[in-house]
Motif scaffolding. Sequence first.
Motif, PDB file in Angstrom:
ATOM      1  N   ARG A 122       0.848  -1.186   0.000  1.00 34.33           N
ATOM      2  CA  ARG A 122       0.000   0.000   0.000  1.00 34.33           C
ATOM      3  C   ARG A 122       0.880   1.231   0.000  1.00 34.33           C
ATOM      4  O   ARG A 122       1.993   1.191   0.507  1.00 34.33           O
ATOM      5  CB  ARG A 122      -0.980   0.019   1.155  1.00 34.33           C
ATOM      6  N   ARG A 125      -0.974   7.510   2.078  1.00 34.81           N
ATOM      7  CA  ARG A 125      -2.011   7.244   3.071  1.00 34.81           C
ATOM      8  C   ARG A 125      -1.864   8.170   4.279  1.00 34.81           C
ATOM      9  O   ARG A 125      -2.837   8.753   4.754  1.00 34.81           O
ATOM     10  CB  ARG A 125      -1.938   5.776   3.478  1.00 34.81           C
ATOM     11  N   MET A 155     -10.435   9.458   3.417  1.00 34.42           N
ATOM     12  CA  MET A 155     -10.279   8.072   3.901  1.00 34.42           C
ATOM     13  C   MET A 155     -10.494   7.082   2.761  1.00 34.42           C
ATOM     14  O   MET A 155      -9.766   6.087   2.649  1.00 34.42           O
ATOM     15  CB  MET A 155     -11.268   7.781   5.043  1.00 34.42           C
ATOM     16  N   LEU A 156     -11.493   7.328   1.919  1.00 41.23           N
ATOM     17  CA  LEU A 156     -11.713   6.458   0.757  1.00 41.23           C
ATOM     18  C   LEU A 156     -10.514   6.469  -0.179  1.00 41.23           C
ATOM     19  O   LEU A 156     -10.117   5.430  -0.707  1.00 41.23           O
ATOM     20  CB  LEU A 156     -12.954   6.900  -0.019  1.00 41.23           C
ATOM     21  N   SER A 215      -7.521   6.854   0.626  1.00 38.68           N
ATOM     22  CA  SER A 215      -6.389   6.183   1.263  1.00 38.68           C
ATOM     23  C   SER A 215      -6.605   4.675   1.401  1.00 38.68           C
ATOM     24  O   SER A 215      -5.747   3.968   1.917  1.00 38.68           O
ATOM     25  CB  SER A 215      -6.128   6.785   2.649  1.00 38.68           C
ATOM     26  N   ARG A 216      -7.698   4.158   0.922  1.00 35.07           N
ATOM     27  CA  ARG A 216      -8.088   2.751   1.072  1.00 35.07           C
ATOM     28  C   ARG A 216      -7.295   1.751   0.225  1.00 35.07           C
ATOM     29  O   ARG A 216      -7.118   0.612   0.646  1.00 35.07           O
ATOM     30  CB  ARG A 216      -9.582   2.648   0.735  1.00 35.07           C
ATOM     31  N   SER A 265     -13.360  -4.044  -4.500  1.00 30.76           N
ATOM     32  CA  SER A 265     -12.388  -5.031  -4.046  1.00 30.76           C
ATOM     33  C   SER A 265     -12.564  -6.276  -4.904  1.00 30.76           C
ATOM     34  O   SER A 265     -13.704  -6.653  -5.208  1.00 30.76           O
ATOM     35  CB  SER A 265     -12.634  -5.362  -2.571  1.00 30.76           C
TER      36      SER A 265
END
Length: 156
Positions: free
Chosen positions: A17, A22, A66-67, A69-70, A88
């Motif tokens: 990631r 993030r 936040m989305l 950074s997912r 996903s």
Amino acid sequence: MPDQTTPALPTLPVTFRPSRTRVVLLTAGAAIFVVLTVIALLIPGLSPGERTSFIFTGALLFGVLMLLSRPKVVADESGVTVVNIATSRRLAWAEIVQVNLRPGDPWVFLNLSDGTSLPALGIQPGIAKERAIRDARALRALADTRSAGAPETPQG
């Protein structure tokens, strides 16, 4: 002399990631939320509805960041899970034909056995280009190793 471009296979399970991205997104989101909340509470003369709208806007912006950074890519013994912003997808190792990160690409693309390509936003060369290249090579090595030993699935 060992080949410098072939990384040692990481121990599974492994998660790829964009950590720096993030951290930046979550820190900015928290800061925006706190600043808008403090502004809502400190400005005299705001009605409760206006205060609530400031706080709601801060929460909404934090949620959007936040989305963003997912994204991540999780590799384990049985395959790869690609988590993008809103979707996903679980892939078996045999489904991954090629792992690509070409110069100028915003993230890794996985070429799949069904002829499609899946973006894997969890490996992106934005802030940490060298790490993204290293992660893409590690995922490519895992895919090559795991797919080579997988039995061919008949196409119906």
